[in-house]
Design a protein around this motif. Sequence first.
Motif, PDB file in Angstrom:
ATOM      1  N   LEU A  49      -2.831  -0.936   1.570  1.00  0.00           N
ATOM      2  CA  LEU A  49      -3.574  -1.203   0.338  1.00  0.00           C
ATOM      3  C   LEU A  49      -2.826  -2.192  -0.546  1.00  0.00           C
ATOM      4  N   ARG A  50      -1.508  -2.044  -0.631  1.00  0.00           N
ATOM      5  CA  ARG A  50      -0.715  -2.940  -1.476  1.00  0.00           C
ATOM      6  C   ARG A  50      -0.741  -4.364  -0.935  1.00  0.00           C
ATOM      7  N   THR A  51      -0.699  -4.503   0.385  1.00  0.00           N
ATOM      8  CA  THR A  51      -0.738  -5.834   0.964  1.00  0.00           C
ATOM      9  C   THR A  51      -2.074  -6.502   0.666  1.00  0.00           C
ATOM     10  N   LYS A  52      -3.144  -5.742   0.754  1.00  0.00           N
ATOM     11  CA  LYS A  52      -4.451  -6.288   0.367  1.00  0.00           C
ATOM     12  C   LYS A  52      -4.433  -6.727  -1.088  1.00  0.00           C
ATOM     13  N   GLY A  53      -3.864  -5.868  -1.930  1.00  0.00           N
ATOM     14  CA  GLY A  53      -3.778  -6.204  -3.347  1.00  0.00           C
ATOM     15  C   GLY A  53      -2.925  -7.424  -3.597  1.00  0.00           C
ATOM     16  N   ALA A  54      -1.830  -7.568  -2.811  1.00  0.00           N
ATOM     17  CA  ALA A  54      -0.952  -8.729  -2.965  1.00  0.00           C
ATOM     18  C   ALA A  54      -1.697 -10.016  -2.642  1.00  0.00           C
ATOM     19  N   ILE A  55      -2.532  -9.990  -1.601  1.00  0.00           N
ATOM     20  CA  ILE A  55      -3.321 -11.172  -1.241  1.00  0.00           C
ATOM     21  C   ILE A  55      -4.272 -11.530  -2.377  1.00  0.00           C
ATOM     22  N   LEU A 101       7.321 -15.004  -5.345  1.00  0.00           N
ATOM     23  CA  LEU A 101       7.024 -14.587  -3.984  1.00  0.00           C
ATOM     24  C   LEU A 101       6.916 -13.076  -3.905  1.00  0.00           C
ATOM     25  N   VAL A 102       5.933 -12.603  -3.158  1.00  0.00           N
ATOM     26  CA  VAL A 102       5.766 -11.168  -2.916  1.00  0.00           C
ATOM     27  C   VAL A 102       5.845 -10.936  -1.421  1.00  0.00           C
ATOM     28  N   ASP A 103       6.906 -10.256  -0.988  1.00  0.00           N
ATOM     29  CA  ASP A 103       7.065  -9.865   0.405  1.00  0.00           C
ATOM     30  C   ASP A 103       6.316  -8.559   0.597  1.00  0.00           C
ATOM     31  N   THR A 104       5.414  -8.517   1.575  1.00  0.00           N
ATOM     32  CA  THR A 104       4.563  -7.347   1.734  1.00  0.00           C
ATOM     33  C   THR A 104       4.830  -6.659   3.064  1.00  0.00           C
ATOM     34  N   ALA A 105       4.354  -5.417   3.143  1.00  0.00           N
ATOM     35  CA  ALA A 105       4.418  -4.692   4.406  1.00  0.00           C
ATOM     36  C   ALA A 105       3.525  -5.373   5.424  1.00  0.00           C
ATOM     37  N   GLY A 106       3.868  -5.233   6.707  1.00  0.00           N
ATOM     38  CA  GLY A 106       3.045  -5.797   7.761  1.00  0.00           C
ATOM     39  C   GLY A 106       1.676  -5.154   7.776  1.00  0.00           C
ATOM     40  N   LEU A 107       0.640  -5.987   7.862  1.00  0.00           N
ATOM     41  CA  LEU A 107      -0.715  -5.462   7.871  1.00  0.00           C
ATOM     42  C   LEU A 107      -0.993  -4.751   9.189  1.00  0.00           C
ATOM     43  N   GLY A 134       2.924 -19.458 -15.890  1.00  0.00           N
ATOM     44  CA  GLY A 134       4.066 -18.971 -15.135  1.00  0.00           C
ATOM     45  C   GLY A 134       4.076 -19.526 -13.725  1.00  0.00           C
ATOM     46  N   PRO A 135       5.037 -19.079 -12.925  1.00  0.00           N
ATOM     47  CA  PRO A 135       5.152 -19.564 -11.553  1.00  0.00           C
ATOM     48  C   PRO A 135       3.912 -19.247 -10.726  1.00  0.00           C
ATOM     49  N   ARG A 136       3.608 -20.134  -9.786  1.00  0.00           N
ATOM     50  CA  ARG A 136       2.485 -19.884  -8.896  1.00  0.00           C
ATOM     51  C   ARG A 136       2.814 -18.685  -8.010  1.00  0.00           C
ATOM     52  N   ARG A 137       1.814 -17.849  -7.763  1.00  0.00           N
ATOM     53  CA  ARG A 137       2.021 -16.594  -7.048  1.00  0.00           C
ATOM     54  C   ARG A 137       1.740 -16.777  -5.552  1.00  0.00           C
ATOM     55  N   VAL A 138       2.711 -16.371  -4.745  1.00  0.00           N
ATOM     56  CA  VAL A 138       2.658 -16.558  -3.299  1.00  0.00           C
ATOM     57  C   VAL A 138       2.808 -15.205  -2.608  1.00  0.00           C
ATOM     58  N   ALA A 139       1.893 -14.852  -1.727  1.00  0.00           N
ATOM     59  CA  ALA A 139       2.015 -13.631  -0.927  1.00  0.00           C
ATOM     60  C   ALA A 139       2.476 -13.995   0.473  1.00  0.00           C
ATOM     61  N   LEU A 140       3.523 -13.331   0.951  1.00  0.00           N
ATOM     62  CA  LEU A 140       3.983 -13.487   2.332  1.00  0.00           C
ATOM     63  C   LEU A 140       3.357 -12.370   3.147  1.00  0.00           C
ATOM     64  N   VAL A 141       2.490 -12.723   4.103  1.00  0.00           N
ATOM     65  CA  VAL A 141       1.790 -11.703   4.880  1.00  0.00           C
ATOM     66  C   VAL A 141       1.928 -11.992   6.365  1.00  0.00           C
ATOM     67  N   GLY A 142       1.600 -10.991   7.146  1.00  0.00           N
ATOM     68  CA  GLY A 142       1.668 -11.097   8.592  1.00  0.00           C
ATOM     69  C   GLY A 142       1.833  -9.722   9.198  1.00  0.00           C
ATOM     70  N   LYS A 143       1.721  -9.646  10.519  1.00  0.00           N
ATOM     71  CA  LYS A 143       1.849  -8.340  11.157  1.00  0.00           C
ATOM     72  C   LYS A 143       3.307  -7.878  11.091  1.00  0.00           C
ATOM     73  N   THR A 196       7.604  -1.356   2.861  1.00  0.00           N
ATOM     74  CA  THR A 196       6.403  -0.574   2.563  1.00  0.00           C
ATOM     75  C   THR A 196       5.778  -0.971   1.242  1.00  0.00           C
ATOM     76  N   ASP A 197       6.493  -1.670   0.383  1.00  0.00           N
ATOM     77  CA  ASP A 197       5.943  -2.086  -0.905  1.00  0.00           C
ATOM     78  C   ASP A 197       6.160  -3.578  -1.080  1.00  0.00           C
ATOM     79  N   PRO A 198       5.308  -4.239  -1.869  1.00  0.00           N
ATOM     80  CA  PRO A 198       5.589  -5.619  -2.211  1.00  0.00           C
ATOM     81  C   PRO A 198       6.901  -5.724  -2.980  1.00  0.00           C
ATOM     82  N   VAL A 199       7.661  -6.783  -2.699  1.00  0.00           N
ATOM     83  CA  VAL A 199       8.906  -7.030  -3.417  1.00  0.00           C
ATOM     84  C   VAL A 199       8.762  -8.358  -4.141  1.00  0.00           C
ATOM     85  N   ASP A 200       8.698  -8.338  -5.456  1.00  0.00           N
ATOM     86  CA  ASP A 200       8.534  -9.563  -6.235  1.00  0.00           C
ATOM     87  C   ASP A 200       9.867 -10.266  -6.393  1.00  0.00           C
TER      88      ASP A 200
END
Length: 457
Positions: A269-275, A247-253, A194-203, A231-235
């Motif tokens: 916790l979800r952002t950690k999991g997304a990474i 792409l997974v948009d995550t909450a700011g760490l 499947g597609p390569r999985r990308v996490a978008l992270v940042g403050k 507040t949640d990852p958005v796939d």
Amino acid sequence: MTQELPADFDLPEHDSERPAQPVLAVVGRPNVGKSTLVNRIIGRREAVVQDVPGVTRDRVAYDALWNGRRFTLVDTGGWTPDAKGMQASISAQAETAMATADAILLVVDGQVGATSVDEAVARTLRRSDRPVLLCATKVDDARGLGEIAALWRLGLGEPHPVSGLHGRGSGDLLDAVLEVLPESPRDDVDLEGGPRRVALVGKPNVGKSSLLNQLTGETRAVVDATAGTTTDPVDSLVEIDGEVWQLVDTAGLRRKVHQASGMEYYASLRTKGAIEAAEVTVLLLDASEPISEQDLRVATQVVESGRALVLAMNKWDLVDDDRRDAMKRELERALVRFPWVERVNISAKTGRSVRKLAPAMRTALENWDRRIPTGQLNQWLADIVAATPPPVRGGKQPKILYATQAQSRPPTFVLFTSGFLEASYRRFLERKLRETFELKGTPIQINVRVREKRKKS
């Protein structure tokens, strides 16, 4: 990154870190206690639990062990038929989990009984070619058993009463799970494809949701000037430069997980999991502001998770010449530990250069997947050691006997030596390794195994 390995360390005989395991998907409508049950099965509190519906919104995989057999447990968001909006995305995740599972566990609320949604889910599952088990949760004592018999009408066989909170009945349920799970996963299931999985992270408020919306060409994520909107990852499946990415948009760490509370805590916790679930992470920095300790903490977390990394300098349209000079000096100081990171200057708001992210991600992933043949690696090592031998330690000069790449994702190398290697020399080897093999965009690990001299008998 480097570390000492125990003397009895053995290299894997093949590339895979562990044998393939059968997959059990846990599905059901929102707030029936799936995550509580998952925590009970895996024996540790990893799945996020809160007494409101919809806390779990993406698929999360865990390793489980029962009676000597290992299997993968996939926790999903609440599944509802004919779902719309965000709930449709949650349902799609659950349907994907079912499609890639070897067996399915439908969870219903034993205190409520079968609802119309449960009946609709059961109708869908009866058409599935996968084995399906029925579990009734929240049955904390014998008083709740009377209502369980009514669940036979779902047509999925015997309902298994369980208390995820107290563990009542979980052993019997797991025995039933092992009876229907195959010894090995289905041949046609490709969990790595499947597609390569990308996490978008940042403050918070750095522009992650704006970037996601820019890439998709539509409003997939809520954008607001107030920090912490997500507040949640958005796939999202997004086509960038002719290739589809997940792409997974995550909450700011936040600065530290324990400083957050409520949904902010779960978001962290979800952002950690997304990474950890991603293959490559895009770390967004606000180019108009100085690089902060928080930014570096996020970068360190990505590297420690062993994921490929791309640095996106966002809000570049707000940067003047003076700020660019200052940014260059900041990057030289701040990224001294990560000189290998791929960097792209973008503006998520205007769309400037966002398409350049795809080539940077491809490069990072290619190197993250990279394997260097043992012969080529040892020829390189011989040349390096001949030109710059290891420093003498305790009156003796350690010898590097040979090297091998133990695994990829990220590239991990093992050096077999006759003595301890100084940390400075390990860093020198890593730098030379990157220069020779152009390992840009990925962390690498260099482990050292010191061979003990055999005592004469």
